[in-house]
Structure formats: C-alpha cells, structure tokens
Design a protein around this motif. Structure first.
Motif, PDB file in Angstrom:
ATOM      1  N   LEU A   1       2.354  10.174  13.193  1.00 58.91           N
ATOM      2  CA  LEU A   1       1.231   9.739  12.381  1.00 58.91           C
ATOM      3  C   LEU A   1      -0.029   9.847  13.221  1.00 58.91           C
ATOM      4  CD1 LEU A   1       1.014   5.865  12.276  1.00 58.91           C
ATOM      5  CD2 LEU A   1       2.671   7.048  13.688  1.00 58.91           C
ATOM      6  N   ASP A   2      -1.162   9.721  12.577  1.00 52.54           N
ATOM      7  CA  ASP A   2      -2.441   9.819  13.267  1.00 52.54           C
ATOM      8  C   ASP A   2      -2.747   8.478  13.929  1.00 52.54           C
ATOM      9  OD1 ASP A   2      -4.849  10.654  14.188  1.00 52.54           O
ATOM     10  OD2 ASP A   2      -5.900  10.527  12.267  1.00 52.54           O
TER      11      ASP A   2
ATOM     12  N   ASP B   1       0.749   2.751   6.277  1.00 48.89           N
ATOM     13  CA  ASP B   1      -0.176   3.656   5.586  1.00 48.89           C
ATOM     14  C   ASP B   1       0.390   5.074   5.507  1.00 48.89           C
ATOM     15  OD1 ASP B   1      -1.958   1.586   5.276  1.00 48.89           O
ATOM     16  OD2 ASP B   1      -3.244   2.166   6.960  1.00 48.89           O
ATOM     17  N   GLU B   2       0.980   5.545   6.610  1.00 42.31           N
ATOM     18  CA  GLU B   2       1.517   6.904   6.628  1.00 42.31           C
ATOM     19  C   GLU B   2       2.761   7.026   5.750  1.00 42.31           C
ATOM     20  OE1 GLU B   2       1.503  10.982   7.895  1.00 42.31           O
ATOM     21  OE2 GLU B   2       0.026   9.364   7.685  1.00 42.31           O
TER      22      GLU B   2
ATOM     23  N   ARG C   1       1.563   7.342   2.298  1.00 46.56           N
ATOM     24  CA  ARG C   1       0.994   8.662   2.058  1.00 46.56           C
ATOM     25  C   ARG C   1       2.069   9.721   1.893  1.00 46.56           C
ATOM     26  NH1 ARG C   1      -0.808  13.304   4.395  1.00 46.56           N
ATOM     27  NH2 ARG C   1       0.190  12.860   6.399  1.00 46.56           N
ATOM     28  N   ARG C   2       3.184   9.573   2.626  1.00 45.13           N
ATOM     29  CA  ARG C   2       4.229  10.602   2.605  1.00 45.13           C
ATOM     30  C   ARG C   2       5.378  10.265   1.655  1.00 45.13           C
ATOM     31  NH1 ARG C   2       4.522  13.794   7.184  1.00 45.13           N
ATOM     32  NH2 ARG C   2       5.880  15.080   5.854  1.00 45.13           N
TER      33      ARG C   2
ATOM     34  N   VAL D   1       8.626   9.693   8.593  1.00 36.97           N
ATOM     35  CA  VAL D   1       7.681   8.960   9.431  1.00 36.97           C
ATOM     36  C   VAL D   1       8.439   7.916  10.239  1.00 36.97           C
ATOM     37  CG1 VAL D   1       5.602   7.518   9.446  1.00 36.97           C
ATOM     38  CG2 VAL D   1       5.883   9.264   7.676  1.00 36.97           C
TER      39      VAL D   1
END
Length: 374
Positions: free
Chosen positions: A234-235, A252-253, A256-257, A269
């Motif tokens: 992840l970022d 959050d990731e 999103r995924r 993730v």
C-alpha cells in the motif's frame, strides 16, 4: 549462550544420538548424506520452530517412527536450562523447559537463540519475496518472541478471509458484514506485523552496511552502500512507524481493492504481499548482483542478524552449515575472522580442509549414523 548437550531420538536419520558440546568452535565433518546437517538443524529448529530445509514437520521424523524428540542443555551465563521438543506430524507438537510443559509450543521460541547461514541463504538475495519476509519474521520473533503469536494470528485471519473471498468469487450476494470483520482483523494484526518489520529493518540497517563491507573486502574492496528497504502493498510514507496509522492505511487500501479481491478470490493487501528490497549501490541486488556479490550480501544479512541479537542480549549460537565449500578462500578467511569471537560456532563441512584454521576447535566425525569426537 551455548548448547552443552544435544540428544536426538528419531530425528531425521538418527534413531538415537547424544553428544556433548563445548563453547568455541566445533566442526562436524562428514561426507554428504551422513547426517551432519541434521545435527545443527535440530538445534536451529529448537530455537525457531522452523527448518531452513523444509516447510513441514514430516521430514524431520525418522522414516517409520511416529514422532521425533529433540533435547538440549542450554547454558546462559551461570544458568542452565533443559529444552525438550516432541515433534509429531499431523498433531500438536509439545515443548518443555526444565521438565515443565509449556502452555503453547511456540513459547519455547527464543529460549535458545541461533543464527544459521547455509547454502539455501542465496535465496535471500535471488529468491522470491517470501524468502525475504521469512528471514525478517524469523529474526523478529527471535528478538521479540511474543510476536510469534501475532504472526500466527495474522496467518489464521488471512486463511479465513481468503476462504470467504474464494467462496464469494463470482457471486453478487455476499455476507459483507462478515467480510468487514475479517477486514478489521487483517488490518489490526497486519499493522502490528508491518510496524515491527519496519522497526527491525531500521535497527538492522547499520549492521548490514558494516557486515557487507567487511565480507566483500575479503575478495575485492566494495564501498557501495547497501540498503534494505521495506516495500508494503500500500502507499505508506517511508517514515511511518505508528501502528495505528498503518492500520488505518491498511483499512483504506483494503476498501479500495475490495472489488479486485472479490473478483480474484484472494487477499491482495497486507504484509503477506510486502517485499524487502536489497540494493547494492543504485541497483537492486536481485537480477544485478554477481554470484560473489550475492553471497556476500546473504552472508552480511546473517552476520548483521548475529550482531543485532548479540547487542540485544547474549551471543546467539552461530551455525555455519556447509558454507565454506561455497565460498572462495578470501571469504572463508574473512568469515572465520568475523565470527571467531562468538561464544559458540557450529560448523559442518564435507572436508576438514575446507574449515579455516581459526574455526578448527573441537571436531566430530559423522559417518554411518554415528557421531564420534575426533
């Protein structure tokens, strides 16, 4: 810290063997296939509950036997502890310390601490990301044994979540509430694992730089900077170490995924997807390092681990399994000089002449299932 006695029953090729060991260097000499690596593997397994050769327990038990038993007397300063491990494939293993049963087998991790370098370690540089994650987690658990429980919890959550995603693949009606619970558990346990991996790499970095310079100097001077950096799935800002921040970023990731995960039926993730990138100068070691550079870097990773554990506490037991046959003369001598002051070094070699003079302390000849002090 050192092992003063090792007793094996039905472990690998040994029906029964008992050997007394001394501090300093000890070499086990024998032709390939005679069982010398089995001896040091047993000691390492008692330390980490993990083998450098196989992923499961079944090969550790002698053919025809139901279980294997490993016992070792471990001396730490003026204290001695008897460690016992019963390995039963397909069932729960059992561990005892000083004859007292431990509530969980993993509670024995870290009572004895080892660092092993073997030919398989070339995978730390050339292998898959899973090889580097395994290296990191093994060292992490040795430094902080309670994290063995965190890692086990994460693996359990990941397995359950993957099962749910796989069953939901291609379906429109999915128990979203159930998946939300597993998302939260994955993010919570994953964040703790990631945060500790990041802190470990911070601590290991300076030792790695120094170890590589000293090892590589044996063959040719190499002053290029060595770095080991963590690449999460992840970022995440490079300076983030706070577990709560990482947990929020994971959630959050995951959100999103989510559709990608449901389409593919697998968790995309989390720390099981992360990478440790090793760099020599400006180039990644994997794919660019020469064979000699790769060996130097793999060796530096183990030596850095040894120095980090030594800084934390007593010297771990250092195991060099069939290493010298893989190294040129310069690296052999340099390695011997670097580890010569360890409290206990256990060496295996097919040929006695492969072992540098500085490590020719005590010697056992291994042949035909027998281990004889020379």
């Amino acid at each position: 810290m050192h092992v003063s006695r090792l007793i094996l029953h039905d472990f690998r090729s040994y029906a029964s063997v008992e050997i007394d060991l001394d501090p300093g260097a000890t070499a086990f000499i024998g032709s390939n296939g005679q069982g010398k690596t089995n001896l040091v593997e047993a000691i390492d397994y008692l330390s980490r509950l993990d083998s450098h050769r196989v992923s499961g327990d079944t090969p550790l038990v002698r053919a025809g036997a139901e279980r294997a038993v490993v016992r070792a007397d471990v001396v730490r300063g003026d204290r001695k502890a008897l460690l016992e491990l019963e390995i039963t494939p397909g069932k729960s293993n059992r561990a005892r310390v000083n004859r007292g049963a431990l509530p969980r087998t993993r509670d024995i991790i870290g009572v004895l601490r080892t660092v092993m370098f073997s030919p398989e370690d070339l995978a730390l540089v050339k292998g898959d990301p899973s090889d580097r994650r395994r290296f990191l987690d093994s060292l992490l658990v040795l430094r902080t044994p309670r994290l063995a429980g965190v890692r086990a919890d994460y693996d359990r959550v990941l397995k359950q979540r993957n099962t749910l995603l796989k069953s939901a693949r291609g379906r429109r009606n999915v128990e979203i509430a159930t998946l939300d619970i597993w998302d939260e558990n994955l993010a919570r346990t994953g964040a703790e694992l990631v945060a500790n991996r990041l802190r470990l790499l911070d601590a290991l970095g300076p030792y790695l730089v120094e170890a590589y310079v000293r090892v590589a100097a044996a063959s040719a001077p190499d002053r290029r900077t060595i770095t080991a950096s963590y690449k999460p799935s992840l970022d995440l800002a490079p300076d983030i170490r706070d577990q709560a921040v990482i947990q929020e970023a994971l959630m959050d990731e995951i959100a999103r995924r989510r559709q990608d995960e449901m389409d593919r039926g697998i968790s995309l993730v989390g720390p099981h997807r992360d990478e440790v990138t090793l760099m020599i100068g400006d180039l990644p070691a994997k794919g660019y390092a020469s064979h000699g550079e790769s060996w130097s870097l793999a060796l530096a990773l183990r030596l850095a681990s040894f120095e980090l554990l030594r800084e934390d506490d007593d010297d771990p037991v250092l195991i060099l399994d069939d290493v010298f046959a893989e190294l040129d003369q310069g690296r052999r001598q340099q390695l011997a000089e670097l580890v010569g002051d360890a409290e206990q070094v256990l060496v295996t070699a097919a040929v006695a002449d492969d072992v540098p003079g500085a490590l020719k302390g005590h010697r056992f000849d291994v042949a035909g299932g027998e281990v004889v002090r020379a």
